[in-house]
Design a protein around this motif. Structure first.
Motif, PDB file in Angstrom:
ATOM      1  N   UNK A  49      -7.413   8.463  -8.576  1.00  0.00           N
ATOM      2  CA  UNK A  49      -6.990   8.489  -7.216  1.00  0.00           C
ATOM      3  C   UNK A  49      -5.708   7.619  -7.250  1.00  0.00           C
ATOM      4  N   UNK A  50      -4.861   7.850  -6.287  1.00  0.00           N
ATOM      5  CA  UNK A  50      -3.637   7.261  -6.267  1.00  0.00           C
ATOM      6  C   UNK A  50      -2.994   7.155  -4.837  1.00  0.00           C
ATOM      7  N   UNK A  51      -2.271   5.988  -4.496  1.00  0.00           N
ATOM      8  CA  UNK A  51      -1.778   5.584  -2.874  1.00  0.00           C
ATOM      9  C   UNK A  51      -0.341   5.374  -3.619  1.00  0.00           C
ATOM     10  N   UNK A  52       0.600   6.052  -2.677  1.00  0.00           N
ATOM     11  CA  UNK A  52       1.959   5.780  -2.904  1.00  0.00           C
ATOM     12  C   UNK A  52       2.460   4.361  -2.515  1.00  0.00           C
ATOM     13  N   UNK A  53       3.302   3.701  -3.415  1.00  0.00           N
ATOM     14  CA  UNK A  53       3.754   2.291  -3.185  1.00  0.00           C
ATOM     15  C   UNK A  53       4.644   2.393  -1.942  1.00  0.00           C
ATOM     16  N   UNK A  54       5.306   3.404  -1.848  1.00  0.00           N
ATOM     17  CA  UNK A  54       6.275   3.822  -0.706  1.00  0.00           C
ATOM     18  C   UNK A  54       5.621   3.552   0.618  1.00  0.00           C
ATOM     19  N   UNK A  55       4.384   3.946   0.823  1.00  0.00           N
ATOM     20  CA  UNK A  55       3.690   3.705   2.284  1.00  0.00           C
ATOM     21  C   UNK A  55       3.141   2.417   2.251  1.00  0.00           C
ATOM     22  N   UNK A  56       2.498   1.764   1.319  1.00  0.00           N
ATOM     23  CA  UNK A  56       1.817   0.693   1.182  1.00  0.00           C
ATOM     24  C   UNK A  56       2.440  -0.470   0.175  1.00  0.00           C
ATOM     25  N   UNK A  57       3.106  -1.198   0.391  1.00  0.00           N
ATOM     26  CA  UNK A  57       3.810  -2.194  -0.174  1.00  0.00           C
ATOM     27  C   UNK A  57       2.732  -3.082  -0.811  1.00  0.00           C
ATOM     28  N   UNK A  58       1.930  -3.638  -0.103  1.00  0.00           N
ATOM     29  CA  UNK A  58       1.019  -4.686  -0.603  1.00  0.00           C
ATOM     30  C   UNK A  58       0.145  -3.811  -1.548  1.00  0.00           C
ATOM     31  N   UNK A  59      -0.092  -4.409  -2.766  1.00  0.00           N
ATOM     32  CA  UNK A  59      -1.156  -3.999  -3.712  1.00  0.00           C
ATOM     33  C   UNK A  59      -2.735  -4.200  -3.588  1.00  0.00           C
ATOM     34  N   UNK A  60      -2.812  -5.411  -2.518  1.00  0.00           N
ATOM     35  CA  UNK A  60      -4.089  -5.375  -2.033  1.00  0.00           C
ATOM     36  C   UNK A  60      -4.669  -4.369  -1.001  1.00  0.00           C
ATOM     37  N   UNK A  61      -3.643  -3.703  -0.188  1.00  0.00           N
ATOM     38  CA  UNK A  61      -4.128  -2.561   0.577  1.00  0.00           C
ATOM     39  C   UNK A  61      -4.124  -1.351  -0.276  1.00  0.00           C
TER      40      UNK A  61
END
Length: 123
Positions: A49-61
């Motif tokens: 699974x991957x979530x781009x850092x560009x869209x969600x700066x917070x690691x928690x999110x």
């Protein structure tokens, strides 16, 4: 159903191969990149699974969204396990810009997995 360690996509080589040669399909906000693997693996499916850092700066999110993605995959992977042949590597990307609700995510996961089954039947 469980999501054991042997089914998790961790190989850097395989992830790079997925991005270079993999085919993709999506049902917003989920994008599935998949690749049929010829050599035998210890599991029929490997998923990451991957979530781009560009869209969600917070690691928690980002971690929360990945947890929701893993859970929705875990509960719906039986659709793919029971209806397909061969070994596959999956990379599931979250493309949305806001925090998802689990119900919407699960519905989109089911839709994406059904699209995947249709696509491999046609090939």
């Amino acid at each position: 159903m469980k999501f054991p360690k042997k089914e998790k996509l961790k190989s850097k080589k395989l992830i790079e191969q997925l991005f270079q040669e993999g085919k993709s399909l999506s049902s917003f906000p989920i994008k599935l990149i998949y690749l049929k693997i010829e050599e035998p693996m210890n599991a029929r499916f490997k998923a990451g699974m991957a979530v781009p850092k560009k869209n969600f700066k917070s690691a928690v999110k980002r971690n929360r969204i990945k947890r929701l993605l893993r859970e929705s995959y875990r509960l719906n992977k039986h659709l793919v396990f029971n209806n397909s042949e061969g070994n596959f590597a999956f990379l599931i990307l979250y493309l949305g810009k806001e925090m998802p609700k689990y119900i919407e995510l699960e519905k989109n996961m089911q839709l994406t997995l059904h699209k995947f089954l249709k696509k491999i039947e046609d090939e």
